[in-house]
Write an enzyme that holds these catalytic residues in place. Structure first.
Site, PDB file in Angstrom:
ATOM      1  N   GLU A 318      47.695  44.553  29.433  1.00 13.26           N
ATOM      2  CA  GLU A 318      47.022  43.258  29.563  1.00 13.26           C
ATOM      3  C   GLU A 318      45.523  43.382  29.800  1.00 13.26           C
ATOM      4  O   GLU A 318      44.809  42.390  29.764  1.00 13.26           O
ATOM      5  CB  GLU A 318      47.616  42.410  30.703  1.00 13.26           C
ATOM      6  N   GLY A 319      45.031  44.571  30.087  1.00  7.86           N
ATOM      7  CA  GLY A 319      43.643  44.735  30.514  1.00  7.86           C
ATOM      8  C   GLY A 319      43.494  44.816  32.011  1.00  7.86           C
ATOM      9  O   GLY A 319      42.366  44.825  32.530  1.00  7.86           O
TER      10      GLY A 319
END
Length: 352
Positions: A318-319
């Site tokens: 997701e980062g």
């Protein structure tokens, strides 16, 4: 813009400034090297921004999302429809990456590169869908060469759209896509020359049987497709992912603009490896946000000569790791700009 134009525009940062930046950080009120990795980050940021007063006024992060045909081979603990469901969760503000971006004032964007679902236009969503999911590379190439090129150019367009809107001083990349650790491991094995079992992890948490199936899947695909490891489009075409191509294109575009990029985990790092294959100068603009639990990430980082800023046993994607690392880069810049030197503070330096 054609991807070749972007690739050729990437320049090496101002190395002449590195010595001056090192002297400046050495002269701060601390023992030499006492701030460890933060000092090297500060020096790198000086070179990237071509100034001894680096700053990060605005920060942006993009999650690139796509589905993978190889997920049908049973390489993930989650069904493919989770990709679209999580994109909706991001857009609703309910995921971990939303929490971290809100906390650290990071502009968050979601790019649909190839999710096997249709989304209504809405704030925060960038539609760059190339196709609805990649092909199952056990049976066919992941995408056509034209689609691989389109993914790189679409990723670059995503970055340019965010740059025009937010003017970030630092950019980060994350991912969403069931099956994408399999594609990432195939990419990393191809580029680094490592065996699939050396770079393949458990992804969403598959058991031993699932891991063995995943490794066999990658071995079979690499044998079938005979990939050119020096050709980023051939790699994406045969075993890549649309979101991985988007990440690579965004990294190339950011580097061409002289903007540093913070990587997340193994998928973002696989995208960086594609970008690095296209132009090794991109490495000067990359910061590895964290050391992922996925074993392939280490091989990819070693290949590029990068060292992670954090080690938190993360494996979410997701980062999230990149979002947590951005404040460290910001802290390094503030140390360079705001911390007093021995002379300024009237503190006596060590005679050594």
């Amino acid at each position: 813009m054609k991807i070749e134009t972007i690739i050729n525009a990437i320049q090496t940062p101002n190395r002449a400034l590195t010595a001056a930046a090192q002297a400046k950080i050495d002269g701060k009120t601390k023992p030499l090297g006492a701030l460890g990795v933060l000092e090297s980050v500060a020096v790198r940021m000086c070179a990237i921004q071509n100034t001894l007063m680096p700053e990060i006024a605005r920060k942006s992060l993009c999650v690139f999302a796509a589905d993978h045909g190889v997920a049908r081979a049973g390489v993930s603990a989650y069904p493919a429809e989770v990709t679209a469901q999580m994109v909706l969760n991001f857009l609703a503000g309910g995921a971990a990456i939303n929490v971290f971006c809100r906390q650290h004032d990071i502009g968050l964007h979601i790019a649909d590169m190839g999710v096997d679902a249709a989304f209504e236009p809405q704030a925060g969503l960038i539609d760059q869908k190339i196709r609805r999911g990649s092909g199952n590379f056990l049976e066919e190439p992941a995408m056509s060469p034209d689609q691989a090129r389109a993914a790189l150019e679409a990723g670059a367009a995503v970055f340019e759209r965010i740059r025009r809107k937010e003017q970030p001083a630092i950019f980060a990349v994350g991912d969403m896509g069931i099956g994408n650790t399999t594609a990432s491991a195939a990419i990393i094995a191809t580029v680094t020359g490592r065996r699939p079992q050396e770079v393949t992890g458990r992804g969403t948490g598959i058991d031993d049987k699932g891991l063995a199936r995943k490794i066999t899947c990658i071995e079979t695909a690499l044998e079938k497709h005979r990939i050119d490891p020096s050709d980023p489009i051939d790699i994406l075409h045969k075993v890549g992912g649309l979101e991985i191509g988007g990440i690579a294109g965004a990294i190339l575009a950011a580097a061409a603009r002289g903007i540093p990029v913070v990587l997340d985990g193994v998928i973002a790092t696989a995208g960086a490896l594609i970008a690095h294959t296209a132009n090794p100068n991109v490495v000067h603009y990359l910061f590895a946000g964290h050391h992922s639990v996925e074993i392939g990430q280490r091989a990819a980082l070693d290949h590029m000569g990068l060292h992670p800023l954090l080690d938190l046993d993360l494996r979410l994607g997701e980062g999230t790791g990149a979002a947590l690392a951005i404040p460290l880069v910001e802290s390094a810049c503030r140390i360079m700009c705001e911390m007093a030197s021995f002379a300024e503070a009237g503190v006596r330096e060590s005679p050594e």
